[in-house]
Design a protein around this motif. Structure first.
Motif, mmCIF file in Angstrom:
data_model
loop_
_atom_site.group_PDB
_atom_site.id
_atom_site.type_symbol
_atom_site.label_atom_id
_atom_site.label_comp_id
_atom_site.label_asym_id
_atom_site.label_seq_id
_atom_site.Cartn_x
_atom_site.Cartn_y
_atom_site.Cartn_z
ATOM 1 N N GLY A 117 7.030 1.013 -4.974
ATOM 2 C CA GLY A 117 7.879 1.070 -6.154
ATOM 3 C C GLY A 117 8.220 2.470 -6.620
ATOM 4 O O GLY A 117 9.033 2.640 -7.517
ATOM 5 N N ALA A 118 7.628 3.489 -6.004
ATOM 6 C CA ALA A 118 7.853 4.876 -6.427
ATOM 7 C C ALA A 118 9.029 5.496 -5.679
ATOM 8 O O ALA A 118 9.495 4.989 -4.662
ATOM 9 N N THR A 119 9.481 6.628 -6.209
ATOM 10 C CA THR A 119 10.531 7.425 -5.580
ATOM 11 C C THR A 119 9.989 8.832 -5.395
ATOM 12 O O THR A 119 9.337 9.372 -6.289
ATOM 13 N N GLY A 120 10.253 9.425 -4.232
ATOM 14 C CA GLY A 120 9.796 10.782 -3.981
ATOM 15 C C GLY A 120 10.531 11.415 -2.819
ATOM 16 O O GLY A 120 11.202 10.740 -2.031
ATOM 17 N N SER A 121 10.397 12.726 -2.719
ATOM 18 C CA SER A 121 11.017 13.472 -1.618
ATOM 19 C C SER A 121 10.142 13.349 -0.382
ATOM 20 O O SER A 121 8.919 13.482 -0.462
ATOM 21 N N VAL A 122 10.802 13.110 0.745
ATOM 22 C CA VAL A 122 10.100 12.984 2.021
ATOM 23 C C VAL A 122 10.829 13.783 3.085
ATOM 24 O O VAL A 122 12.007 14.115 2.944
ATOM 25 N N ARG A 123 10.088 14.097 4.133
ATOM 26 C CA ARG A 123 10.665 14.692 5.332
ATOM 27 C C ARG A 123 10.496 13.660 6.432
ATOM 28 O O ARG A 123 9.464 12.994 6.501
ATOM 29 N N LEU A 124 11.503 13.526 7.273
ATOM 30 C CA LEU A 124 11.463 12.550 8.351
ATOM 31 C C LEU A 124 11.412 13.266 9.694
ATOM 32 O O LEU A 124 12.136 14.238 9.904
ATOM 33 N N GLY A 125 10.556 12.778 10.558
ATOM 34 C CA GLY A 125 10.415 13.318 11.912
ATOM 35 C C GLY A 125 10.833 12.269 12.918
ATOM 36 O O GLY A 125 9.992 11.491 13.397
ATOM 37 N N PRO A 126 12.121 12.192 13.244
ATOM 38 C CA PRO A 126 12.613 11.177 14.172
ATOM 39 C C PRO A 126 11.997 11.314 15.567
ATOM 40 O O PRO A 126 11.821 12.426 16.067
ATOM 41 N N VAL A 128 12.974 4.974 14.946
ATOM 42 C CA VAL A 128 11.662 5.296 14.400
ATOM 43 C C VAL A 128 11.608 6.766 13.976
ATOM 44 O O VAL A 128 12.123 7.649 14.671
ATOM 45 N N ALA A 129 10.976 7.009 12.825
ATOM 46 C CA ALA A 129 10.732 8.380 12.361
ATOM 47 C C ALA A 129 9.444 8.408 11.549
ATOM 48 O O ALA A 129 9.180 7.499 10.748
ATOM 49 N N ARG A 130 8.674 9.444 11.757
ATOM 50 C CA ARG A 130 7.478 9.675 10.938
ATOM 51 C C ARG A 130 7.921 10.091 9.542
ATOM 52 O O ARG A 130 9.006 10.635 9.367
ATOM 53 N N VAL A 131 7.042 9.870 8.558
ATOM 54 C CA VAL A 131 7.346 10.209 7.164
ATOM 55 C C VAL A 131 6.284 11.173 6.643
ATOM 56 O O VAL A 131 5.085 10.876 6.705
ATOM 57 N N TRP A 132 6.728 12.328 6.136
ATOM 58 C CA TRP A 132 5.843 13.288 5.450
ATOM 59 C C TRP A 132 6.265 13.291 3.987
ATOM 60 O O TRP A 132 7.403 13.636 3.660
ATOM 61 N N VAL A 133 5.364 12.898 3.102
ATOM 62 C CA VAL A 133 5.655 12.880 1.668
ATOM 63 C C VAL A 133 5.469 14.296 1.132
ATOM 64 O O VAL A 133 4.414 14.900 1.313
ATOM 65 N N GLU A 134 6.512 14.831 0.488
ATOM 66 C CA GLU A 134 6.443 16.182 -0.051
ATOM 67 C C GLU A 134 5.727 16.192 -1.398
ATOM 68 O O GLU A 134 5.939 15.299 -2.223
ATOM 69 N N SER A 135 4.922 17.191 -1.618
ATOM 70 C CA SER A 135 4.280 17.454 -2.921
ATOM 71 C C SER A 135 3.418 16.313 -3.436
ATOM 72 O O SER A 135 3.249 16.166 -4.647
ATOM 73 N N ALA A 136 2.882 15.476 -2.562
ATOM 74 C CA ALA A 136 1.989 14.395 -2.974
ATOM 75 C C ALA A 136 1.169 13.956 -1.762
ATOM 76 O O ALA A 136 1.573 14.178 -0.617
ATOM 77 N N THR A 137 0.032 13.338 -2.025
ATOM 78 C CA THR A 137 -0.797 12.845 -0.926
ATOM 79 C C THR A 137 -0.322 11.495 -0.422
ATOM 80 O O THR A 137 -0.680 11.092 0.684
ATOM 81 N N ALA A 138 0.467 10.779 -1.233
ATOM 82 C CA ALA A 138 0.973 9.462 -0.849
ATOM 83 C C ALA A 138 2.140 9.096 -1.759
ATOM 84 O O ALA A 138 2.335 9.692 -2.823
ATOM 85 N N LEU A 139 2.916 8.088 -1.337
ATOM 86 C CA LEU A 139 4.007 7.558 -2.151
ATOM 87 C C LEU A 139 3.712 6.073 -2.385
ATOM 88 O O LEU A 139 3.744 5.274 -1.453
ATOM 89 N N PRO A 140 3.384 5.705 -3.639
ATOM 90 C CA PRO A 140 2.998 4.323 -3.931
ATOM 91 C C PRO A 140 4.175 3.346 -3.883
ATOM 92 O O PRO A 140 5.327 3.744 -4.040
ATOM 93 N N THR A 188 0.847 -1.194 0.000
ATOM 94 C CA THR A 188 0.000 0.000 0.000
ATOM 95 C C THR A 188 0.881 1.242 0.000
ATOM 96 O O THR A 188 2.036 1.204 0.446
ATOM 97 N N PRO A 189 0.352 2.364 -0.479
ATOM 98 C CA PRO A 189 1.132 3.608 -0.483
ATOM 99 C C PRO A 189 1.429 4.108 0.937
ATOM 100 O O PRO A 189 0.699 3.813 1.881
ATOM 101 N N ILE A 190 2.490 4.887 1.047
ATOM 102 C CA ILE A 190 2.773 5.588 2.303
ATOM 103 C C ILE A 190 1.872 6.816 2.326
ATOM 104 O O ILE A 190 1.919 7.632 1.404
ATOM 105 N N PRO A 191 1.039 6.957 3.363
ATOM 106 C CA PRO A 191 0.226 8.182 3.445
ATOM 107 C C PRO A 191 1.132 9.391 3.611
ATOM 108 O O PRO A 191 2.179 9.319 4.251
ATOM 109 N N GLY A 192 0.718 10.514 3.044
ATOM 110 C CA GLY A 192 1.596 11.660 2.931
ATOM 111 C C GLY A 192 1.784 12.549 4.125
ATOM 112 O O GLY A 192 2.726 13.317 4.180
ATOM 113 N N LYS A 193 0.942 12.501 5.118
ATOM 114 C CA LYS A 193 0.950 13.535 6.146
ATOM 115 C C LYS A 193 1.496 13.097 7.512
ATOM 116 O O LYS A 193 0.919 13.397 8.542
ATOM 117 N N GLY A 194 2.606 12.391 7.508
ATOM 118 C CA GLY A 194 3.293 12.092 8.759
ATOM 119 C C GLY A 194 2.623 11.063 9.645
ATOM 120 O O GLY A 194 2.876 11.032 10.845
#
Length: 192
Positions: free
Chosen positions: A147-156, A133-145, A106-112
């Motif tokens: 097999g995909a590549t995208g920019s993320v922010r990590l909240g350790p 452990v770190a939360r993941v915020w997907v930049e410029s998208a609602t999710a990261l499917p 399943t995709p990674i949800p985008g909002k941490g």
């Protein structure tokens, strides 16, 4: 205090020389405020977090504004930005393995929301990877499917243990035994 006052106070805190990637400045924000375009002004202000480390009080004004306008997504982003002002920024280019190669289904949800484990190269006393452990915020998208590549922010969850990261370093994402993705650090700044 109303939204116009909150956003006006936030705009007054932005240094005049701050410009985002799209060329927007605080002058543009004030123009929208003058026309009571508060949602646009809020979006522009929240995007003026590059080139300076906004204080938590600035983020608080944006959070209050977003909540008064019932903009839950904007409020969530401003909470994330506030957290980064305190703990530092970790941005990475994340490549998820396809599900056919053992990656997520399943995709990674985008909002941490997702809090996977990360191998930063450390080892436990037993010699096993010391996963953090770190939360993941997907930049410029609602999710990261998958097999995909995208920019993320990590909240350790333990920011101090991530302070050694430098741009170019590779870390791996785990949600169990095998890695489900690799990330190359593109920005890492510690708290002030």
């Amino acid at each position: 205090m109303d939204v116009a006052d909150l956003l006006g106070r936030a705009a007054a805190m932005v240094p005049a020389d701050v410009v985002n990637e799209a060329g927007v400045t605080v002058v543009d924000v004030r123009e929208y405020l003058d026309h009571d375009e508060w949602e646009v002004a809020l979006d522009l202000l929240a995007d003026l977090d590059t080139g300076w480390r906004p204080p938590t009080a600035w983020w608080d004004l944006l959070i209050d504004s977003a909540e008064l306008m019932w903009l839950s997504d904007a409020a969530a982003w401003c909470h994330w930005g506030r957290w980064e002002s305190i703990h530092g920024i970790v941005r990475a280019k994340l490549r998820l393995l396809p599900s056919t190669e053992g990656g997520r289904r399943t995709p990674i949800p985008g909002k941490g929301i997702l809090r996977p484990m990360w191998d930063l190269g450390g080892r436990t006393a037993a010699g096993n990877p010391d996963l953090l452990v770190a939360r993941v915020w997907v930049e410029s998208a609602t999710a990261l499917p998958p097999g995909a590549t995208g920019s993320v922010r990590l909240g350790p969850l333990s920011p101090a243990l991530w302070s050694h990261l430098q741009p170019g370093m590779t870390i791996t994402m785990h949600e169990g035994r095998p890695a489900v993705g690799t990330a190359i650090i593109i920005e890492a700044s510690n708290a002030t």
